[in-house]
Design a protein around this motif. Structure first.
Motif, mmCIF file in Angstrom:
data_model
loop_
_atom_site.group_PDB
_atom_site.id
_atom_site.type_symbol
_atom_site.label_atom_id
_atom_site.label_comp_id
_atom_site.label_asym_id
_atom_site.label_seq_id
_atom_site.Cartn_x
_atom_site.Cartn_y
_atom_site.Cartn_z
ATOM 1 N N GLU A 277 93.682 52.901 42.351
ATOM 2 C CA GLU A 277 93.156 53.598 41.174
ATOM 3 C C GLU A 277 94.283 54.258 40.381
ATOM 4 N N LYS A 278 95.227 54.866 41.079
ATOM 5 C CA LYS A 278 96.369 55.490 40.395
ATOM 6 C C LYS A 278 97.172 54.452 39.622
ATOM 7 N N LYS A 279 97.275 53.258 40.192
ATOM 8 C CA LYS A 279 98.011 52.187 39.517
ATOM 9 C C LYS A 279 97.301 51.783 38.232
ATOM 10 N N VAL A 280 95.985 51.606 38.301
ATOM 11 C CA VAL A 280 95.205 51.203 37.125
ATOM 12 C C VAL A 280 95.260 52.271 36.048
ATOM 13 N N VAL A 281 95.061 53.530 36.443
ATOM 14 C CA VAL A 281 95.126 54.628 35.482
ATOM 15 C C VAL A 281 96.508 54.702 34.847
#
Length: 300
Positions: A277-281
């Motif tokens: 999720e951190k990567k996508v954000v």
């Protein structure tokens, strides 16, 4: 901390002063300047118009950004009246503002529609829900007949129990709709992902992870992180179809990410999911165009 202080100073003092100077120098308000400027991409213009509306002192303009039932024609008339913009002198203003307001208002409408699907609980008494669940099975397991409605066979699709209805509690019918859309529109990718999920050591529960990723994409939408992605990739209002496509892309990318991380067991799902999720954000916030690029041709 310093970033917040700078943003406060910028929007409280510098930005209003800059707008005043530019208006005096050009004779045009901020919205008129944006609409008259040429942009290489419509998304950039919509983003600037949205920021102008957000930072306006008039609440009517501020509400245009979040109104999911905006009367665009009336909003344009109001804008031209309050800003004293002549349609004869600036004939392009109305159509330009209309195009951007369709994107801005459309995003708010999409959030409303997705919220409604999320709140709609799965019900075995609802024939539409039951047909969708059966359709999911038929698309994902075309060579295997489902013996009965409640059966351990659902475990082959990655559901937790004998009755998948209990697994849709958090995301409602939205979780099922996403799974069905993936299976129907990108069947090869969906079935390949399911096969990956059955890896002897790096396995994960396909359906349960799929529902969890619905939650992730829903959060991205609700938090506004998909706004610019849709501004840059869609002409007009984004629809539920576009939300489903993002979901399919995210699911496929998560599958790649999971195997790249090589977790020791499925118990590490939470930490891998958080990292993903951190990567996508990060991609949405750092990319100049805030676009999630497709990495395989099936979803181009």
């Amino acid at each position: 901390m310093w970033n917040r202080i700078w943003l406060y100073v910028y929007f409280t003092w510098f930005h209003p002063m800059l707008k005043w100077v530019l208006r005096r120098a050009t004779g045009k308000c901020e919205l008129l300047r944006i609409c008259c400027n040429s942009y290489t991409k419509t998304g950039h213009k919509t983003k600037d118009i949205e920021n102008a509306l957000k930072t306006s002192k008039l609440r009517t303009f501020q509400r245009m950004v979040v109104d999911d039932d905006l009367n665009i024609s009336e909003a344009i008339k109001y804008t031209m009246s309050i800003k004293d913009i002549s349609p004869k002198i600036y004939p392009e203003f109305s159509s330009t503002l209309k195009a951007s307001l369709r994107q801005i208002s459309g995003y708010s409408s999409l959030v409303r529609d997705i919220e409604a699907l999320k709140k709609e609980k799965y019900s075995s008494a609802n024939q539409s829900h039951e047909k969708s669940l059966q359709k999911l099975w038929d698309l994902m397991m075309p060579n295997t007949k489902l013996d009965q409605r409640i059966t351990k066979q659902w475990g082959e699709l990655g559901f937790q129990g004998d009755d998948p209805a209990t697994d849709f509690r958090g995301m409602g019918i939205l979780g099922l709709d996403n799974l069905v859309f993936f299976a129907e529109n990108y069947n090869g990718e969906a079935r390949q992902t399911m096969i990956h999920s059955q890896h002897p050591t790096l396995w994960y529960s396909y359906a349960i992870v799929g529902i969890n990723l619905t939650s992730l994409v829903y959060d991205l939408l609700k938090d506004g992180l998909l706004r610019e992605h849709f501004y840059y990739t869609i002409t007009g209002e984004p629809a539920i179809y576009h939300f489903h496509r993002i979901y399919c892309q995210v699911f496929t990318e998560f599958d790649r990410f999971w195997f790249a991380e090589k977790p020791k067991s499925v118990m590490e799902f939470g930490s891998v999911r958080d990292k993903f999720e951190k990567k996508v954000v990060g991609l949405l916030m750092k990319n100049d165009n805030a676009i999630l690029h497709n990495n395989y041709t099936g979803m181009s």
